[in-house]
Structure formats: structure tokens, C-alpha cells
Motif scaffolding. Structure first.
Motif, PDB file in Angstrom:
ATOM      1  N   LEU A   1       6.490   8.028   3.100  1.00 46.05           N
ATOM      2  CA  LEU A   1       7.201   8.320   2.014  1.00 46.05           C
ATOM      3  C   LEU A   1       7.974   9.353   1.939  1.00 46.05           C
ATOM      4  O   LEU A   1       9.185   9.817   1.551  1.00 46.05           O
ATOM      5  CB  LEU A   1       6.388   7.892   0.653  1.00 46.05           C
ATOM      6  N   ALA A   2       6.991  10.493   2.074  1.00 42.93           N
ATOM      7  CA  ALA A   2       7.592  11.980   2.170  1.00 42.93           C
ATOM      8  C   ALA A   2       8.690  12.184   3.440  1.00 42.93           C
ATOM      9  O   ALA A   2       9.872  12.551   3.266  1.00 42.93           O
ATOM     10  CB  ALA A   2       6.459  13.052   2.574  1.00 42.93           C
ATOM     11  N   GLY A   3       8.431  11.576   4.665  1.00 43.83           N
ATOM     12  CA  GLY A   3       9.275  11.758   5.800  1.00 43.83           C
ATOM     13  C   GLY A   3      10.633  11.013   5.289  1.00 43.83           C
ATOM     14  O   GLY A   3      11.692  11.561   5.588  1.00 43.83           O
ATOM     15  N   PHE A   4      10.559   9.788   4.639  1.00 49.07           N
ATOM     16  CA  PHE A   4      11.827   9.140   4.367  1.00 49.07           C
ATOM     17  C   PHE A   4      12.893   9.935   3.361  1.00 49.07           C
ATOM     18  O   PHE A   4      14.015  10.022   3.321  1.00 49.07           O
ATOM     19  CB  PHE A   4      11.459   7.562   3.861  1.00 49.07           C
ATOM     20  N   LEU A   5      11.764  10.552   2.241  1.00 52.47           N
ATOM     21  CA  LEU A   5      12.582  11.125   1.275  1.00 52.47           C
ATOM     22  C   LEU A   5      13.397  12.397   2.003  1.00 52.47           C
ATOM     23  O   LEU A   5      14.535  12.751   1.669  1.00 52.47           O
ATOM     24  CB  LEU A   5      11.869  11.722   0.199  1.00 52.47           C
TER      25      LEU A   5
ATOM     26  N   PHE B   1      10.713   1.612  -2.172  1.00 48.83           N
ATOM     27  CA  PHE B   1       9.720   0.867  -3.189  1.00 48.83           C
ATOM     28  C   PHE B   1       8.633   0.482  -2.326  1.00 48.83           C
ATOM     29  O   PHE B   1       7.450   0.626  -2.769  1.00 48.83           O
ATOM     30  CB  PHE B   1      10.421  -0.327  -3.638  1.00 48.83           C
ATOM     31  N   ARG B   2       8.693   0.084  -1.148  1.00 45.90           N
ATOM     32  CA  ARG B   2       7.565  -0.501  -0.298  1.00 45.90           C
ATOM     33  C   ARG B   2       6.547   0.686  -0.035  1.00 45.90           C
ATOM     34  O   ARG B   2       5.416   0.410   0.073  1.00 45.90           O
ATOM     35  CB  ARG B   2       8.077  -1.465   0.831  1.00 45.90           C
ATOM     36  N   LEU B   3       7.300   1.750   0.544  1.00 44.49           N
ATOM     37  CA  LEU B   3       6.571   2.931   0.946  1.00 44.49           C
ATOM     38  C   LEU B   3       5.611   3.431  -0.231  1.00 44.49           C
ATOM     39  O   LEU B   3       4.703   4.223  -0.061  1.00 44.49           O
ATOM     40  CB  LEU B   3       7.463   3.833   1.338  1.00 44.49           C
TER      41      LEU B   3
ATOM     42  N   ASN C   1       3.906  15.168   0.555  1.00 48.15           N
ATOM     43  CA  ASN C   1       3.053  14.258   0.949  1.00 48.15           C
ATOM     44  C   ASN C   1       1.798  14.546  -0.022  1.00 48.15           C
ATOM     45  O   ASN C   1       0.506  14.511   0.318  1.00 48.15           O
ATOM     46  CB  ASN C   1       2.583  14.401   2.354  1.00 48.15           C
ATOM     47  N   ARG C   2       1.851  15.001  -1.308  1.00 48.20           N
ATOM     48  CA  ARG C   2       0.810  15.381  -2.216  1.00 48.20           C
ATOM     49  C   ARG C   2       1.240  14.974  -3.632  1.00 48.20           C
ATOM     50  O   ARG C   2       0.661  15.220  -4.449  1.00 48.20           O
ATOM     51  CB  ARG C   2       0.471  16.889  -2.078  1.00 48.20           C
ATOM     52  N   GLY C   3       2.112  14.049  -3.624  1.00 51.57           N
ATOM     53  CA  GLY C   3       2.667  13.592  -4.997  1.00 51.57           C
ATOM     54  C   GLY C   3       1.924  12.424  -5.519  1.00 51.57           C
ATOM     55  O   GLY C   3       1.056  11.586  -4.785  1.00 51.57           O
ATOM     56  N   PRO C   4       2.013  12.251  -6.677  1.00 51.46           N
ATOM     57  CA  PRO C   4       1.519  11.033  -7.562  1.00 51.46           C
ATOM     58  C   PRO C   4       2.140   9.681  -7.027  1.00 51.46           C
ATOM     59  O   PRO C   4       2.977   9.702  -6.129  1.00 51.46           O
ATOM     60  CB  PRO C   4       1.851  11.330  -9.007  1.00 51.46           C
ATOM     61  N   HIS C   5       1.566   8.642  -7.776  1.00 51.37           N
ATOM     62  CA  HIS C   5       2.237   7.276  -7.524  1.00 51.37           C
ATOM     63  C   HIS C   5       3.440   7.048  -8.447  1.00 51.37           C
ATOM     64  O   HIS C   5       3.233   6.752  -9.474  1.00 51.37           O
ATOM     65  CB  HIS C   5       1.197   6.317  -7.738  1.00 51.37           C
ATOM     66  N   PRO C   6       4.651   7.162  -8.027  1.00 52.66           N
ATOM     67  CA  PRO C   6       5.828   7.121  -8.665  1.00 52.66           C
ATOM     68  C   PRO C   6       6.327   5.728  -9.285  1.00 52.66           C
ATOM     69  O   PRO C   6       5.880   4.738  -8.705  1.00 52.66           O
ATOM     70  CB  PRO C   6       7.085   7.627  -7.655  1.00 52.66           C
ATOM     71  N   SER C   7       6.696   5.645 -10.377  1.00 52.24           N
ATOM     72  CA  SER C   7       6.871   4.606 -11.374  1.00 52.24           C
ATOM     73  C   SER C   7       8.186   3.900 -10.622  1.00 52.24           C
ATOM     74  O   SER C   7       8.803   4.552 -10.007  1.00 52.24           O
ATOM     75  CB  SER C   7       7.200   4.985 -12.710  1.00 52.24           C
ATOM     76  N   PRO C   8       8.414   2.456 -10.962  1.00 53.84           N
ATOM     77  CA  PRO C   8       9.651   1.839 -10.605  1.00 53.84           C
ATOM     78  C   PRO C   8      10.848   2.459 -10.962  1.00 53.84           C
ATOM     79  O   PRO C   8      11.721   2.693 -10.632  1.00 53.84           O
ATOM     80  CB  PRO C   8       9.650   0.446 -11.140  1.00 53.84           C
ATOM     81  N   GLN C   9      10.581   3.083 -12.297  1.00 55.98           N
ATOM     82  CA  GLN C   9      12.095   3.612 -13.099  1.00 55.98           C
ATOM     83  C   GLN C   9      12.363   4.986 -12.300  1.00 55.98           C
ATOM     84  O   GLN C   9      13.544   5.150 -11.764  1.00 55.98           O
ATOM     85  CB  GLN C   9      11.543   3.953 -14.275  1.00 55.98           C
ATOM     86  N   LEU C  10      11.199   5.848 -11.750  1.00 54.78           N
ATOM     87  CA  LEU C  10      11.458   7.043 -10.982  1.00 54.78           C
ATOM     88  C   LEU C  10      11.934   6.767  -9.494  1.00 54.78           C
ATOM     89  O   LEU C  10      12.845   7.205  -9.095  1.00 54.78           O
ATOM     90  CB  LEU C  10      10.171   7.909 -10.774  1.00 54.78           C
ATOM     91  N   LEU C  11      11.419   5.512  -9.093  1.00 53.79           N
ATOM     92  CA  LEU C  11      12.063   5.332  -7.769  1.00 53.79           C
ATOM     93  C   LEU C  11      13.478   4.642  -7.627  1.00 53.79           C
ATOM     94  O   LEU C  11      14.088   4.920  -6.682  1.00 53.79           O
ATOM     95  CB  LEU C  11      11.184   4.056  -7.343  1.00 53.79           C
ATOM     96  N   ALA C  12      13.711   3.991  -8.637  1.00 55.83           N
ATOM     97  CA  ALA C  12      15.126   3.511  -8.828  1.00 55.83           C
ATOM     98  C   ALA C  12      16.265   4.767  -9.356  1.00 55.83           C
ATOM     99  O   ALA C  12      17.187   4.862  -8.519  1.00 55.83           O
ATOM    100  CB  ALA C  12      15.365   2.661 -10.041  1.00 55.83           C
ATOM    101  N   ALA C  13      15.404   5.817  -9.750  1.00 54.55           N
ATOM    102  CA  ALA C  13      16.502   7.065 -10.118  1.00 54.55           C
ATOM    103  C   ALA C  13      16.678   7.571  -8.799  1.00 54.55           C
ATOM    104  O   ALA C  13      17.528   8.258  -8.409  1.00 54.55           O
ATOM    105  CB  ALA C  13      15.686   7.864 -11.236  1.00 54.55           C
TER     106      ALA C  13
ATOM    107  N   MET D   1       0.865  -1.467  -0.005  1.00 54.61           N
ATOM    108  CA  MET D   1      -0.134   0.042   0.075  1.00 54.61           C
ATOM    109  C   MET D   1       0.929   1.292  -0.182  1.00 54.61           C
ATOM    110  O   MET D   1       1.892   1.238   0.556  1.00 54.61           O
ATOM    111  CB  MET D   1      -0.859   0.042   1.234  1.00 54.61           C
ATOM    112  N   ASN D   2       0.371   2.376  -0.708  1.00 56.75           N
ATOM    113  CA  ASN D   2       1.352   3.386  -0.881  1.00 56.75           C
ATOM    114  C   ASN D   2       0.988   4.308   0.371  1.00 56.75           C
ATOM    115  O   ASN D   2      -0.070   4.525   0.614  1.00 56.75           O
ATOM    116  CB  ASN D   2       0.835   4.175  -2.155  1.00 56.75           C
ATOM    117  N   ASP D   3       2.103   4.721   1.117  1.00 55.33           N
ATOM    118  CA  ASP D   3       1.961   5.437   2.391  1.00 55.33           C
ATOM    119  C   ASP D   3       2.676   6.881   2.084  1.00 55.33           C
ATOM    120  O   ASP D   3       3.991   7.000   2.187  1.00 55.33           O
ATOM    121  CB  ASP D   3       2.905   4.597   3.488  1.00 55.33           C
TER     122      ASP D   3
END
Length: 286
Positions: A7-11, A86-88, A58-70, A1-3
Motif C-alpha cells: 500500500l505504501a509503495g502504491f501510494l 482498496f484491496r491493498l 508503512n506505519r499507518g492505521p487501517h484506512p476506512s473505505p471513505q478515506l480510501l475513496a478520498a 488482507m492488509n498489505d
């Protein structure tokens, strides 16, 4: 599930723990906050500042795997940190099987960051460009996320920076490299997929592939524009021809190659590399 909140805090946490020097950037002036700026992370990840800011707010879209890898590369995450990212984001982390992982370790990225005066890039053994330093972008263009072999055989203009005398040897070396990887890992679906795509799209590749399979040559070392051979001449529109030598460092466990281009000290090519450092990066960025 997308949290999104986690995710925002981790970034934010990952951004604040890095200094510009950690990622090969100058410190600059008037740095009021700890760590990297948002725009610096966005630039390292190859995304817009607005997109990254929305993720961290905390208002972003659902990032793709490619963007997460970047993002994982930009934030210098180890594999555990990348998997957590990735899990977040509600994505399944990439596999870690030998030769199949496209994650570039912070240690390898640190090498790239320190090579500020020569072009260097990281390429998977199937030909995917995983990371480049600024000099590699200036010399060869921004190619992270693209496959050098597919580009070479399928994209018009991909060979314009290379001498005609080198083109055939580079083509054969690419074919030999892919054949070598499939010999080592015959069940690798990723490499087999690259070969199938090339055979379908390029008659030249299909003919060379068939010829190599029948014993018509096996000259390896081609990934990253002919890396592994003694020399390569690249034409740059701003500084002219640059005669380079390439050195390949292999990360066997990850199926990756760090390719470093250099020129003998005091040579014409060394002078042109120095000029490229001054004007080439600005030109390519523009």
C-alpha cells in the motif's frame, strides 16, 4: 488482507506520477521531488498530513473505505486503480453497478480542476457531494462526503445562504429529484435509504414526499442547491448576494451530475464571483 508495504509503495508511485497541474494546483517554487508533495495529496483527500505520511511510510492505521475513496479521487485513479488501492488496504472495492458508484473519474475531476474561476461540484443522483473545486467550497462550504438533501432538510442553518423566496422551490425540487431517481431505479437501496432517513428526521420532507406522491407537484432539478433551474441567488458573508445560473452536466453511466455555477459577463454577479476567487477561498480555508 492488509498489505501495508505494498500500500505504501502504491501510494508513493501514484503521488510521483502526478504534477500539480494534473490536479489543478499551482507549480509553486523550489519543488525538489517529482510529483505531488505529501501535504498536497493530504489536502486534496481532506486528511491530515501526518495521517497520509504514516500510510506512505508503512506505519499507518487501517484506512476506512471513505478515506480510501478520498485518496482515489486525490490521486486521480481510474476504477481499476481504485479497486487495487482498496484491496491493498484490506477492503472490498465498491461495486460498479449503474448509478451506485461514488467514484469520480479522473476525466470529470479534470473538468473540475480547469474550472478555476467558477464554482463547480460533482453530486451523485442520491445527493451525495463527491467532489468540489475551491470556488464551490468558498461559495457553499466544504461538503464532500455529505448529502445535500439531508443537510437541507435536517441541519439548522443550511438555508442561510439562500433567499427566502427560493427556499420552498429548492425543497420541492429536491423531493422531485429523489422521486425521479426511484422511478428509474426502484430497487436502489441507497436512494431508498436516503428517503427513509429524511422521512424519519424531517416532517417537512415527509409532507412534501407524500404530496408529490399524490400528484402535488413534480418539479425536478434540485440537486446541488437548486441546480437545473434558470437561476439561484446565494448570499456569501464576504461578498454579498450573487445571482447565479447553474448548468448541469450528467454522467448517466455513473449516476453523477457536474453542476457549474456562472454569471453573465460584465454583471454584478460576475464581479462578485471574481472577488470570491480572491477572498472567499482564503476565508473558507481559515
Amino acid at each position: 488482507m492488509n498489505d501495508r508495504q505494498e500500500l505504501a509503495g502504491f501510494l508513493l508511485h501514484c503521488r510521483e506520477r502526478l504534477s500539480p497541474a494534473d490536479v489543478g494546483l499551482p507549480d509553486g517554487v523550489r519543488r525538489r521531488t517529482a510529483g505531488l508533495r505529501r501535504e498536497e495529496v493530504a489536502r486534496l483527500a481532506g486528511m491530515s498530513v501526518d495521517y497520509y505520511a504514516r500510510l506512505e511510510q508503512n506505519r499507518g492505521p487501517h484506512p476506512s473505505p471513505q478515506l480510501l475513496a478520498a485518496l482515489a479521487r486525490a490521486l486521480r485513479l481510474e476504477e481499476d486503480g481504485r479497486d487495487h488501492l482498496f484491496r491493498l488496504a484490506g477492503r472490498v472495492p465498491p461495486g460498479r453497478s449503474c448509478g451506485a458508484d461514488e467514484h469520480v473519474s479522473p476525466a470529470i475531476l479534470l473538468i473540475l480542476d480547469r474550472l478555476h474561476d467558477v464554482p463547480a461540484q460533482v453530486i451523485s443522483d442520491s445527493g451525495d457531494v463527491l467532489a468540489q473545486n475551491a470556488m464551490a467550497v468558498a461559495l457553499l462550504g466544504a461538503n464532500v462526503g455529505r448529502n445535500v438533501v439531508v443537510r437541507w432538510f435536517c441541519e439548522p442553518g443550511s438555508r442561510e445562504r439562500f433567499r427566502g423566496a427560493d427556499v420552498d422551490a429548492i425543497s420541492r425540487a429536491y423531493v422531485a429529484d429523489l422521486r425521479g431517481v426511484l422511478r428509474e431505479r426502484p430497487g436502489d437501496a441507497r436512494v431508498a435509504g436516503v428517503v427513509a432517513r429524511l422521512c424519519a428526521r424531517s416532517a417537512e420532507f415527509a409532507a412534501l414526499w407524500a404530496a408529490a406522491g399524490s400528484g402535488g407537484g413534480d418539479e425536478g432539478g434540485g440537486l446541488c442547491e437548486g441546480a437545473g433551474r434558470r437561476g439561484e441567488t446565494v448570499w456569501h458573508p464576504e461578498v454579498g448576494e450573487i445571482a447565479l445560473r447553474s448548468q448541469v452536466l450528467v454522467a448517466v453511466e455513473a449516476g453523477q451530475r457536474v453542476v457549474v455555477y456562472s454569471a453573465p459577463a460584465g454583471s454584478l454577479a460576475a464581479g462578485r464571483l471574481a472577488l470570491l476567487r480572491v477572498v472567499g477561498v482564503q476565508t473558507m480555508s481559515a
